[in-house]
Design a protein around this motif. Sequence first.
Motif, PDB file in Angstrom:
ATOM      1  N   HIS A 190       0.834  -1.203   0.000  1.00 13.99           N
ATOM      2  CA  HIS A 190       0.000   0.000   0.000  1.00 13.99           C
ATOM      3  C   HIS A 190       0.872   1.259   0.000  1.00 13.99           C
ATOM      4  CE1 HIS A 190      -3.739  -2.106   0.263  1.00 13.99           C
ATOM      5  NE2 HIS A 190      -3.361  -2.760   1.354  1.00 13.99           N
ATOM      6  N   SER A 224      -8.502   0.917  -0.071  1.00 12.61           N
ATOM      7  CA  SER A 224      -7.373   1.461   0.686  1.00 12.61           C
ATOM      8  C   SER A 224      -7.165   2.899   0.234  1.00 12.61           C
ATOM      9  CB  SER A 224      -6.091   0.648   0.453  1.00 12.61           C
ATOM     10  OG  SER A 224      -5.648   0.793  -0.890  1.00 12.61           O
ATOM     11  N   ALA A 225      -6.472   3.659   1.053  1.00 11.06           N
ATOM     12  CA  ALA A 225      -6.184   5.044   0.688  1.00 11.06           C
ATOM     13  C   ALA A 225      -5.403   5.100  -0.617  1.00 11.06           C
ATOM     14  CB  ALA A 225      -5.410   5.729   1.810  1.00 11.06           C
ATOM     15  N   LEU A 272     -13.813   3.121   2.525  1.00 13.14           N
ATOM     16  CA  LEU A 272     -12.632   3.362   3.356  1.00 13.14           C
ATOM     17  C   LEU A 272     -13.022   3.440   4.826  1.00 13.14           C
ATOM     18  CD1 LEU A 272     -10.470   6.029   1.471  1.00 13.14           C
ATOM     19  CD2 LEU A 272     -10.181   3.554   1.535  1.00 13.14           C
ATOM     20  N   GLU A 292      -8.198   5.309   7.311  1.00 10.94           N
ATOM     21  CA  GLU A 292      -7.775   5.614   5.944  1.00 10.94           C
ATOM     22  C   GLU A 292      -8.324   6.954   5.456  1.00 10.94           C
ATOM     23  OE1 GLU A 292      -6.174   2.614   3.428  1.00 10.94           O
ATOM     24  OE2 GLU A 292      -5.250   3.319   5.288  1.00 10.94           O
ATOM     25  N   THR A 332      -2.749   9.423   3.874  1.00 13.37           N
ATOM     26  CA  THR A 332      -4.053   8.771   3.824  1.00 13.37           C
ATOM     27  C   THR A 332      -4.888   9.443   2.730  1.00 13.37           C
ATOM     28  OG1 THR A 332      -4.727  10.219   5.642  1.00 13.37           O
ATOM     29  CG2 THR A 332      -3.995   7.990   6.222  1.00 13.37           C
TER      30      THR A 332
END
Length: 430
Positions: A232, A270-271, A307, A311, A318
């Motif tokens: 990530h 996810s961010a 999210l 996040e 983020t």
Amino acid sequence: MLEDPSFRHAVRHRDFTTVFAMAHGHGISFNRIGEACGMKAERASKIARGEATVTALDTVERVADGLRIPGALLGLAARPWEHSSPTPHPESDDGDDPMNRRQLLRGALAAGLTTAALTALTDSRESVDLALTADTDPADLSDLEAAAEAYGYGYHGQAPTRVLADLVDDFTGLRPYLAAPQPVATRIRVCRTAGQMAGMIAIVLHDLGARKEARKWFATASTAARESGDRHLHAWVLAREAMVPLNYGAPQAAARLAEQARQVAGSLPSAAATLAAAVAARAYALCHQPEHARQAVQAADALMERLDAAERADTWLTYGEQKHHVHLSHAFTTLGDTLRARQSQQRALELSTPTSTMTRSLLTIDAAGCFHHDGDTEQACRQAVTVLNGLPAAFRTGLVHHRAKDLYRSIPARHHHKAAVDEFRDVLAA
């Protein structure tokens, strides 16, 4: 090998493909060749396969020293080590040389598993055990991790150059941890922090308009992120790097990087995945690919809805709602969807703090772009002039200035005689 005619011929002609291939054929791994010659094992392997070459003089010298090839055979002056004993004592400083270590170990094992050989094996194993299991969790590393988290909250009204100076100073503090053996868990923490800090340094350089330097720092951040194993973080670095060509006139390159980031991030929310989709939407809009842009917007919206609270925090690392609308503002402005662009601009401004100088300026320039698209070019120019004149000196260059120039370039020549357009041009020139 120095007595082998084929090897000597290759050396005389600086045919390093043959040199490396023969060295590997004699049992020397590409890891050892790379370590001895100051290059990555992958590059050593490519040279041996003929997929890369060695031409720079300093690299030729490193190969000579690493493989202990006398300088005269390569057309070089005699190397410093040629004046010393060719077989250093195990306790000499040269015993730390990777090539010598291997030769010494081979010599010890040639006579069987003697006491000397077992001692050498034990020393090697225990040195790695120490690095893997040592109870070292230095407080300074925790401080640097906390510093990285704090930097993630952005400028907070500070001049970008001041933030940059502080970031680089703290980033340098990671070097001792990267240079020394560490337990695996600590090494992961160090690399992760290095990736975050290098990425944020690149962000500031990007905002200041230093595009080439920003790309170099993003490359460092990407290397650190990969080594940390945090995909990530790696995707975040790639998505942020995509914003360099995106904001400085190379949208196709930006789209490629954004898609690479989306692939690394995967399909789960996810961010990094949301950021990558939003950046891809902006890039496709600038590439005049509206369908791809709208698909990327839909993907970003869908990910944003899923999210979790952590996040969604409003930091560089983020992906908060304010940041989402900043990206959508630019995407919709570029697409000419001024209704949705203004909705995102309004929401982003509501979520921005008074100290968000850079963000608020970019949103206002997007709003000016909407006026221009809707036919009120003079109002667009007046609004852009107000933004530029109201900026502190530290923010008048780089990204904001470039975005304003893009707006000016979009104004047809038939409007250039108007007073508001002239004033806009003069403020940009100043």
